[in-house]
Every structure is written in structure tokens, then in C-alpha cells.
Scaffold this motif. Sequence first.
Motif, short mmCIF file in Angstrom:
data_model
loop_
_atom_site.label_atom_id
_atom_site.label_comp_id
_atom_site.label_asym_id
_atom_site.label_seq_id
_atom_site.Cartn_x
_atom_site.Cartn_y
_atom_site.Cartn_z
N CYS A 78 0.80 -1.23 0.00
CA CYS A 78 0.00 0.00 0.00
C CYS A 78 0.84 1.28 0.00
CB CYS A 78 -0.98 -0.01 1.17
SG CYS A 78 -0.19 0.02 2.78
N HIS A 79 2.15 1.17 -0.26
CA HIS A 79 2.98 2.40 -0.30
C HIS A 79 4.24 2.13 -1.12
CE1 HIS A 79 4.78 6.01 2.13
NE2 HIS A 79 5.57 5.75 1.09
N THR A 80 4.26 2.63 -2.35
CA THR A 80 5.50 2.55 -3.15
C THR A 80 5.68 3.84 -3.95
OG1 THR A 80 4.85 1.79 -5.38
CG2 THR A 80 4.87 0.11 -3.64
N HIS A 81 6.92 4.00 -4.41
CA HIS A 81 7.25 5.12 -5.31
C HIS A 81 7.95 4.52 -6.53
CE1 HIS A 81 7.21 8.22 -1.87
NE2 HIS A 81 7.32 7.08 -1.19
N ILE A 82 7.34 3.50 -7.16
CA ILE A 82 8.08 2.82 -8.24
C ILE A 82 7.97 3.51 -9.60
CG2 ILE A 82 8.17 0.56 -7.12
CD1 ILE A 82 5.86 -0.34 -8.96
N SER A 87 18.95 6.02 -10.88
CA SER A 87 19.40 5.32 -9.67
C SER A 87 19.96 6.34 -8.70
CB SER A 87 20.50 4.33 -10.07
OG SER A 87 21.27 3.96 -8.94
N ARG A 88 19.93 5.99 -7.41
CA ARG A 88 20.59 6.86 -6.42
C ARG A 88 21.64 6.05 -5.66
NH1 ARG A 88 15.84 9.61 -4.57
NH2 ARG A 88 16.73 10.03 -2.54
N ALA A 89 22.34 5.16 -6.39
CA ALA A 89 23.38 4.33 -5.77
C ALA A 89 24.47 5.21 -5.14
CB ALA A 89 23.98 3.39 -6.81
N GLY A 110 19.59 13.04 -3.17
CA GLY A 110 18.29 13.31 -2.55
C GLY A 110 17.15 13.22 -3.55
N ILE A 111 15.95 13.56 -3.05
CA ILE A 111 14.74 13.44 -3.86
C ILE A 111 14.86 14.25 -5.16
CG2 ILE A 111 12.26 14.04 -3.90
CD1 ILE A 111 12.21 13.37 -0.86
N TRP A 112 15.47 15.44 -5.06
CA TRP A 112 15.57 16.29 -6.24
C TRP A 112 16.33 15.61 -7.38
CZ3 TRP A 112 12.89 19.72 -8.46
CH2 TRP A 112 13.41 20.49 -9.51
N VAL A 248 -0.80 10.26 4.37
CA VAL A 248 0.23 11.19 4.83
C VAL A 248 1.54 10.45 5.08
CG1 VAL A 248 0.84 12.89 6.60
CG2 VAL A 248 -1.55 12.63 5.94
N HIS A 249 2.66 11.03 4.59
CA HIS A 249 4.00 10.62 5.02
C HIS A 249 4.21 11.31 6.37
CE1 HIS A 249 4.93 9.15 0.99
NE2 HIS A 249 6.12 8.76 1.42
N ALA A 250 4.15 10.55 7.44
CA ALA A 250 4.04 11.14 8.77
C ALA A 250 5.10 10.63 9.75
CB ALA A 250 2.65 10.82 9.33
N ASP A 251 5.57 11.52 10.60
CA ASP A 251 6.45 11.15 11.73
C ASP A 251 7.68 10.35 11.29
OD1 ASP A 251 4.16 12.14 12.97
OD2 ASP A 251 3.74 10.34 14.14
N GLN A 252 8.26 10.67 10.12
CA GLN A 252 9.45 9.88 9.73
C GLN A 252 10.66 10.27 10.58
OE1 GLN A 252 10.85 10.16 5.62
NE2 GLN A 252 12.04 8.28 5.82
N PHE A 253 10.91 11.58 10.69
CA PHE A 253 12.04 12.04 11.51
C PHE A 253 11.56 12.89 12.68
CE2 PHE A 253 13.61 11.63 7.09
CZ PHE A 253 14.50 10.59 7.29
N SER A 321 6.34 -1.56 1.36
CA SER A 321 7.76 -1.58 0.99
C SER A 321 8.39 -0.19 0.87
CB SER A 321 7.95 -2.30 -0.34
OG SER A 321 7.48 -1.48 -1.41
N ASP A 322 7.57 0.84 0.59
CA ASP A 322 8.11 2.18 0.32
C ASP A 322 9.11 2.16 -0.84
OD1 ASP A 322 8.29 4.91 0.66
OD2 ASP A 322 9.79 4.83 2.24
N TRP A 323 9.07 1.13 -1.65
CA TRP A 323 10.04 0.97 -2.75
C TRP A 323 10.26 2.29 -3.47
CZ3 TRP A 323 9.29 -3.48 -6.90
CH2 TRP A 323 10.44 -3.59 -7.67
N GLY A 326 15.59 6.19 -3.46
CA GLY A 326 16.47 6.79 -2.46
C GLY A 326 16.57 6.00 -1.18
N SER A 327 15.51 6.07 -0.37
CA SER A 327 15.60 5.49 0.97
C SER A 327 15.22 4.01 1.02
CB SER A 327 14.68 6.27 1.92
OG SER A 327 13.35 6.23 1.46
N ALA A 328 14.58 3.48 -0.01
CA ALA A 328 14.13 2.08 0.06
C ALA A 328 14.26 1.38 -1.29
CB ALA A 328 12.67 2.03 0.55
O1 NIG Z 1 8.88 7.60 1.59
N1 NIG Z 1 9.94 10.35 2.84
C1 NIG Z 1 9.82 10.82 1.72
N2 NIG Z 1 9.79 10.18 0.57
C2 NIG Z 1 10.30 8.90 0.30
C3 NIG Z 1 11.73 8.95 -0.09
C4 NIG Z 1 11.84 9.28 -1.47
C5 NIG Z 1 13.24 9.43 -1.96
O2 NIG Z 1 14.22 9.48 -1.18
O3 NIG Z 1 13.34 9.51 -3.17
C6 NIG Z 1 10.03 7.92 1.42
O4 NIG Z 1 10.92 7.45 2.11
#
Ligand code: NIG
Length: 412
Positions: A78-82, A87-89, A110-112, A248-253, A321-323, A326-328
Motif C-alpha cells: 500500500c505504499h510505493t514510489h516505483i 538510480s541513487r546508488a 536526494g529526492i531532487w 500522509v507521510h508522517a512522523d518519519q524524523f 515496501s516504500d520501494w 532513495g531510501s528504500a
Molecule cells: O517515503 N519520505 C519521503 N519520501 C520517500 C523517499 C523518497 C526518496 O528518497 O526519493 C520515502 O521514504
Amino acid sequence: MVQILTGPFTQILPLAGLPFKGAITDDQMLIISQGGVLTKDGRIVDVGNFEMLRKANPSAIIAGISGDHVLLPGFVDCHTHICFAGSRAKDYALRISGKSYMDIARAGGGIWDSVTQTRKATETKLAELITQRANQHLREGVTTIEIKSGYGLNLEQELKQLHAIKIAGTISKADLVPTCLGAHIVPRDFDGTSRAYLEYLLIDVLPKIKAKNLSGRVDIFIEESAFNPTEATNYLRAAKQMSFDLVVHADQFTTGGSRIAVELGALSADHLEASTDIEIKQLAASDTVAVVLPGASLGLGIGFAPARKLLDAGASMAIASDWNPGSAPMGDLLTQAAIVSAFEKLSTAETFAALSYRAAKALNLNDRGLLEPGKLADMQAYPCADHREILYNQGKLKPAKVWKRGEIGVNE
Ligand code: NIG
Ligand code: FE
């Protein structure tokens, strides 16, 4: 169409009759031995003992299963960014050698960076990349996949991302659920404040997405590096008035996001690594699904969200998975679920529920995620005799067979 009886399976775990919220013990989970599933037109007609179903339905076509197999509902991510290119290797290498978020941003990461790489890809190329990733998920038993935009960050590019998801949805057999994450970060080329950018999304972007029927869901990243709680509240309220479902992307940091998700009746609050007992209590008292993303914790080298505490407090908890690039980057949902279950002490029943019907609830889909009459015949069979082998193998044991709407062979 005729009825099809598939089996016998050594075990079937229908995950039916379990609660939507709170802790679940393994002995609450029904296990059908030597089971069968009767399906018709892609939906489940009956689940039970194979021989009894065979006798009761003599005209059903038998789809025989040989050797030991354990049948589960198809998983729901229920949560991906595919929907991304590139790549962000480079970021990853910097991160594991101890560089800070700021160092990585200064090095052009980063995201940008993903926004820049994704903007360069054509819609066709993006659709191809999404299809490949969706099909990889499908082979691994994930039959429904949420996909966010959020690497476009202007009207043209957000529409391109959501179109690409739509095209991929016509090619992959997995169901793809698109979400607009135009509010991921303020794009560097936007001339104005974060508030002005959210206004732009509300006035110029969301109405077009609605008119073109490209997504019924809106997400926002509430965080110091993205959008603050006050501006996010206004944005989400307006999106709700336009009849978008909210996530909502919530309470990550830092905290702040999950409270807003609960107050505005969001379907889910996702991440929650920084949630404290206060946020846990608020989530538990609500119908908002708490979505835990172990892939992001693994990718960033940070602690897991408090999944055990959320369940014990009575929340509905899903694992996704948050695939993302960047972060996943791993994108292996079962492996991630097996790891978080070991660290957070989740029962097998809680882990499977978090990957199936509770994740479906986060997408507002009540037709899948459990095997019972009327639900979609989205199913996966693992080559083992005991369901406990699945998490024990920590993701290495993959399904031998996957069915999407009753159709077999998506992984063969
Ligand atoms: O869910 N937290 C914000 N967005 C993504 C990371 C996206 C990225 O780094 O490209 C996340 O972890
Ligand atoms: Fe995310």
C-alpha cells in the motif's frame, strides 16, 4: 464461466474473520488442511476441504496442485514510489560511509536528483520501468500495488507520472493504485514559498488529475525538509473537499504528521519511525491505518517504526515496501516484513494481516486481502508444508504460483 476448484493445498490460511485493529495471536488464525478454493470469474466462491468441495461441486474443473503448498491471499503493497527513472546508488554509497543528509544533498543527491532523472524519461519509458517493477512484485506474490507520483513536481510532469502508472496498469496483471504525491518536496525550480507551491497544486494540478481521473488519492510529506503541519493541514483539507482520499507521510524524523492524518480522517499515516506514545494512542483511537515501512529503515539505517506498540495500543497496522530509488531501493516486501517481525516481535498472524487485508484497508479496498466467498481470487502458493516456513525463510522462500483474479501463471 465455469467454476474451477484449485487444490489440494497442504494448508490454506484464508485470514478471514480476523480483526482489523489490534494484536492478533497465531492461534486466532484459521488453518485449513488439505484445502481447496472454488473460483468463478476471478472471484472466490468457496474455501474449504478439497475433497468436500470436490464432492459438492462435481461439475467444477479441477486445477490440481501437486506437492506441498501453502496458500495465502495475494499481498497488497500500500505504499510505493516505483514510478521513477535512474538510480541513487551514489547517495547510498555516501550514506553507508557515514555522510549526512546535507552532505548527500550538496553532492547533488536526494529526492531532487530523482526528480531530475525522472523528468528526463519519456512517459513510455516510465511506463516500461513501472511495469517491470510491478511484474517483479507480482512474481513475489504482491497482487495489488499502490504507486505514488512525486518525482514530477509540476503540472506536466505529475500528469506524465500518473499517465505512465495508468499505462503500466493496462500492461501488468497486478492492480495498480495511483496516488498524487505532488506535495513531496518544494521543487527547486518553483519560484515561491512552500505555501505558494501547495496553492499551485490545489489550483492547477489536482483539478486536472481529478478531471482526467488519474488518481483519487492525495499524499503529502509532512517533515522539516518538506511541508510543515499547518500548511499541510490546509492542503489536505482542500484536497478532501475535492473528494480525494488522504494519506500522509508522517512522523518519519519528527512528529506532527500522524496527528493531522488522524484529525482529517486520512486512510493511512505512513512511516511513523519517530512516533511516540502520544501519536501511538491517537492512531489507535482512529480508523487511520498505521503503515510501517521497514524498507526505509533498512535503507536509511534507522530504527523501525513502533509496530508492536501500535498493535498493543489497538491500532490497525500494515507493512509496505516504500520501494523508491532513495531510501528504500530493495523493494522486497516479504523480506522486509520478515525482518521487521523479528525485530518488533510480531506474530505470524499480525505480519500476514499487515501484508494483506489490513494493507487493503489502507487503500480503501474491501474486495481483497483475504480468502472468502465474494473476494477477488488473488492468491499465492508457497512450496512448503507449514506456513511458518514462510517468515522463517526470511524472504528467501518465494511463491511458486501466483493467481491474479483467478488467473494463474503470472510468475511462470
Ligand atoms: O517515503 N519520505 C519521503 N519520501 C520517500 C523517499 C523518497 C526518496 O528518497 O526519493 C520515502 O521514504
Ligand atoms: Fe514513501
